[in-house]
Design an enzyme around this catalytic site. Structure first.
Site, short mmCIF file in Angstrom:
data_model
loop_
_atom_site.label_atom_id
_atom_site.label_comp_id
_atom_site.label_asym_id
_atom_site.label_seq_id
_atom_site.Cartn_x
_atom_site.Cartn_y
_atom_site.Cartn_z
N SER A 91 0.58 -1.15 0.38
CA SER A 91 0.22 0.04 -0.54
C SER A 91 0.34 1.32 0.32
O SER A 91 1.80 1.69 0.46
CB SER A 91 -1.01 0.37 1.21
OG SER A 91 -1.61 1.47 1.44
N TYR A 109 -0.92 -0.59 10.37
CA TYR A 109 -0.88 -1.06 9.41
C TYR A 109 -0.61 -0.16 8.12
O TYR A 109 1.00 -1.00 7.51
CB TYR A 109 -2.97 -0.32 8.73
CG TYR A 109 -2.34 -1.00 7.70
CD1 TYR A 109 -3.49 -2.14 6.91
CD2 TYR A 109 -3.03 0.36 6.50
CE1 TYR A 109 -3.48 -2.32 5.79
CE2 TYR A 109 -2.90 0.00 5.21
CZ TYR A 109 -3.60 -1.29 4.63
OH TYR A 109 -4.40 -1.47 3.62
N1 LIG Z 1 -8.72 -0.84 -0.23
C1 LIG Z 1 -7.81 -0.17 -0.82
O1 LIG Z 1 -8.17 1.22 -0.50
C2 LIG Z 1 -6.42 -0.29 -0.55
C3 LIG Z 1 -5.05 0.34 -0.09
C4 LIG Z 1 -3.96 -0.47 -0.71
C5 LIG Z 1 -3.57 -1.46 -0.24
N2 LIG Z 1 -4.44 -1.87 0.15
C6 LIG Z 1 -4.32 -3.53 -0.02
O2 LIG Z 1 -5.08 -4.67 -0.80
C7 LIG Z 1 -5.26 -6.01 -0.47
C8 LIG Z 1 -6.14 -6.25 -0.33
O3 LIG Z 1 -7.60 -4.92 0.46
P1 LIG Z 1 -8.43 -5.10 -0.22
O4 LIG Z 1 -8.94 -3.95 -0.48
O5 LIG Z 1 -9.58 -6.13 -1.19
O6 LIG Z 1 -9.92 -5.84 1.21
P2 LIG Z 1 -11.50 -6.98 1.47
O7 LIG Z 1 -11.94 -6.59 -0.12
O8 LIG Z 1 -10.86 -6.18 2.54
O9 LIG Z 1 -10.25 -8.56 1.18
C9 LIG Z 1 -9.68 -8.75 1.87
C10 LIG Z 1 -9.28 -10.05 2.03
O10 LIG Z 1 -8.16 -10.78 2.14
C11 LIG Z 1 -8.57 -11.56 3.09
N3 LIG Z 1 -8.53 -11.71 5.02
C12 LIG Z 1 -8.48 -11.48 5.80
N4 LIG Z 1 -8.33 -11.95 6.64
C13 LIG Z 1 -7.93 -12.76 6.25
C14 LIG Z 1 -7.66 -13.88 7.42
N5 LIG Z 1 -7.11 -14.21 8.47
N6 LIG Z 1 -7.14 -14.99 6.76
C15 LIG Z 1 -7.74 -15.26 5.32
N7 LIG Z 1 -7.87 -14.15 3.96
C16 LIG Z 1 -8.53 -12.98 4.70
C17 LIG Z 1 -10.15 -11.24 3.01
O11 LIG Z 1 -10.97 -12.62 2.95
P3 LIG Z 1 -11.96 -13.42 4.22
O12 LIG Z 1 -12.44 -12.30 4.86
O13 LIG Z 1 -13.27 -14.25 3.43
O14 LIG Z 1 -10.96 -14.56 4.72
C18 LIG Z 1 -10.24 -10.81 1.45
O15 LIG Z 1 -10.07 -11.72 0.66
C19 LIG Z 1 -4.71 -5.93 1.41
O16 LIG Z 1 -3.96 -6.26 2.03
C20 LIG Z 1 -4.98 -4.29 1.54
O17 LIG Z 1 -4.09 -3.82 2.94
C21 LIG Z 1 -6.34 -1.80 -0.29
#
Ligand SMILES: NC(=O)c1ccc[n+]([C@@H]2O[C@H](COP(=O)([O-])OP(=O)(O)OC[C@H]3O[C@@H](n4cnc5c(N)ncnc54)[C@H](OP(=O)(O)O)[C@@H]3O)[C@@H](O)[C@H]2O)c1
Length: 248
Positions: free
Chosen positions: A142, A155
């Site tokens: 990120s 984070y």
């Molecule tokens: N959205 C943003 O603005 C943004 C910006 C920069 C970086 N990111 C990064 O992008 C990545 C994806 O995030 P997203 O935005 O797509 O969020 P999201 O929609 O909340 O997806 C998060 C994913 O992580 C999985 N996860 C969480 N805890 C877990 C666990 N204990 N075991 C297995 N899987 C787990 C969730 O699956 P389950 O809950 O089904 O387990 C879900 O599939 C993250 O690393 C986040 O830090 C996001």
């Protein structure tokens, strides 16, 4: 012509960026293994992918905090897939902290998912790819990892860890033909940022997935979208005594 991936593993594929990546890879004919805790979500996505005529993904329920299960599950998945040429670690959490809140529970959970889980899965893939002399390894970091943010200290630190860890893997495995890609998105419209305000240059998860897959054909650090590279170059230069007065 860029070579397309045949066998991909996505950890954190049940929503947001991971889900969008799975849909895009499958639509390109790739057989995808999708890993997350919410199996019902994975099943719904896999049904939709199969209904579109793309290869039906393989599904695995797994909590990345259970790092001791990773070696056996990794072996099972690569066997079931019949190979592996791409791994993407997209699992991540970003618990919201109230102004005066310090929560060891939230902080340790963030380290478990964003750091320990990433190392458990990506070390396995690095070793396999190094032996094979090929493979692409992608970590979803990120822009938050570029500075210590007052709203999300752990984070931000977890993503800084991921950046440095991936750089080390790149330097360690590059000479053996492995490509290591650090992806640094700005805000992406997913459940992770639900309810948060002030999300500049917000993009959809599908657009993020498109840019990530494009960027993953080259080794190195990819900002998503690209505008974040010059912005973060400037943000990194802001002196600490000024940065600490900013509300970011
Ligand atoms: N959205 C943003 O603005 C943004 C910006 C920069 C970086 N990111 C990064 O992008 C990545 C994806 O995030 P997203 O935005 O797509 O969020 P999201 O929609 O909340 O997806 C998060 C994913 O992580 C999985 N996860 C969480 N805890 C877990 C666990 N204990 N075991 C297995 N899987 C787990 C969730 O699956 P389950 O809950 O089904 O387990 C879900 O599939 C993250 O690393 C986040 O830090 C996001």
């Amino acid at each position: 012509m860029q070579k397309s991936w045949q066998h991909a593993l996505i950890i954190g594929a049940s929503s947001g960026i991971g889900e969008a990546l799975a849909r895009r890879l499958a639509s390109q004919g790739c057989l995808v293994a999708m890993v997350a805790r919410r199996l019902e979500q994975l099943e719904r996505i896999a049904e939709e992918i199969a209904a579109s005529g793309a290869p039906k993904p393989l599904l695995y329920r797994h909590d990345v905090c259970e790092v001791e299960c990773v070696p056996a599950l990794f072996q099972k998945i690569t066997h079931d897939l019949g190979g592996l040429d791409l791994i993407i670690y997209s699992a991540g959490i970003m618990p919201i902290l109230a102004e005066h809140e310090y929560s060891l529970e939230k902080d340790l959970a963030t380290i478990d998912v964003n750091v320990r889980g990433a190392v458990a899965w990506l070390d396995m893939a690095a070793e396999r790819f190094e032996r094979a002399g090929s493979g692409t390894l992608v970590g979803i970091s990120s822009v938050a990892g570029d500075r210590g943010r007052r709203h999300f200290p752990v984070y931000s630190a977890s993503k800084a860890f991921l950046d440095t860890y991936l750089e080390g893997l790149r330097n360690r495995t590059g000479r053996y033909g492995v490509r290591v890609v650090t992806v640094k998105p700005g805000p992406v419209d997913t459940p992770l940022v639900k309810g948060l305000k002030n999300l500049p240059f917000l993009i959809s998860a599908d657009r993020a997935a498109e840019l990530i897959l494009k960027g993953a054909h080259r080794d190195g650090v990819v900002y998503v979208p690209r505008i974040w590279r010059p912005i973060m170059a400037i943000v990194r230069l802001i002196p600490s005594f000024i940065f600490k007065r900013l509300n970011v």
